[in-house]
Design an enzyme around this catalytic site. Structure first.
Site, PDB file in Angstrom:
ATOM      1  N   VAL A   1      10.021 -60.701  18.165  1.00 19.75           N
ATOM      2  CA  VAL A   1       8.730 -61.338  18.440  1.00 19.75           C
ATOM      3  C   VAL A   1       8.060 -61.385  17.062  1.00 19.75           C
ATOM      4  CG1 VAL A   1       6.528 -61.165  19.643  1.00 19.75           C
ATOM      5  CG2 VAL A   1       8.645 -60.477  20.804  1.00 19.75           C
ATOM      6  N   PRO A   2       8.096 -62.554  16.412  1.00 14.96           N
ATOM      7  CA  PRO A   2       7.879 -62.634  14.962  1.00 14.96           C
ATOM      8  C   PRO A   2       6.431 -62.514  14.486  1.00 14.96           C
ATOM      9  CG  PRO A   2       8.229 -64.819  15.844  1.00 14.96           C
ATOM     10  CD  PRO A   2       8.418 -63.854  16.993  1.00 14.96           C
ATOM     11  N   CYS A   3       5.853 -61.356  14.671  1.00 15.83           N
ATOM     12  CA  CYS A   3       4.492 -61.126  14.194  1.00 15.83           C
ATOM     13  C   CYS A   3       4.421 -61.171  12.667  1.00 15.83           C
ATOM     14  CB  CYS A   3       3.945 -59.810  14.741  1.00 15.83           C
ATOM     15  SG  CYS A   3       4.943 -58.370  14.379  1.00 15.83           S
ATOM     16  N   HIS A   4       5.557 -61.027  11.989  1.00 21.07           N
ATOM     17  CA  HIS A   4       5.577 -61.112  10.524  1.00 21.07           C
ATOM     18  C   HIS A   4       5.252 -62.530  10.037  1.00 21.07           C
ATOM     19  CE1 HIS A   4       9.706 -62.152  11.762  1.00 21.07           C
ATOM     20  NE2 HIS A   4       9.740 -62.906  10.681  1.00 21.07           N
TER      21      HIS A   4
END
Length: 160
Positions: free
Chosen positions: A127-130
């Protein structure tokens, strides 16, 4: 009674990831061991969800995968769940700022709230919060640290 959670460590280019899953869903991918799930029994062994997660992360780190196909079920509020689902809409190699993320969930004035939810995302990388950065283009906080965020964004070709 809550279902037991399986746990395994997974090596990555910048250290170790800690993967947690029940029999059907990925629950967390963290940079440090998860001590927030004391209400669950933790079983220190893999299962099919962890194995699939490990394979897909390995492919991602080798540059062979740009998206993930895993059964996700993180624990969080309804608002957090909405933000985390929306994070998955940010394409590989792209970034959004907090305002764009707030707009995408239908509440353009919720930048701070989406920032807080983003910071509580328990399924790092997948879950690409970056991929969420400051409005001025700067890298902002990341659970794994800014050096890892920068590494991930370089890996995805966002920054050189």
């Amino acid at each position: 009674m809550k279902l037991p959670i399986h746990y395994q460590q997974s090596p990555c280019p910048f250290g170790t990831l800690h993967i947690y899953a029940d029999e059907q869903h990925l629950k967390a991918v963290l940079f440090e061991s998860w001590n927030k799930i004391s209400s669950h029994e933790i079983i220190n062994k893999s299962n099919h969800v962890i194995e699939k997660t490990h394979r897909q992360l390995d492919e991602y780190f080798k540059g062979q995968r740009m998206s993930f196909d895993l059964p996700l079920k993180a624990e969080g509020t309804e608002f957090q769940q909405t933000v985390w689902r929306t994070l998955c809409d940010i394409p590989f190699g792209k970034t959004w700022n907090y305002g764009q993320l707030a707009h995408a969930i239908g509440n353009k004035n919720a930048s701070r709230a989406v920032g807080a939810a983003n910071g509580k995302n328990p399924i790092s990388i997948i879950v690409p919060c970056h991929r969420v950065i400051g409005a001025n283009g700067t890298l902002t906080g990341y659970a794994g640290g800014l050096a890892i965020k920068e590494w991930l964004l370089r890996h995805e070709g966002v920054i050189e």
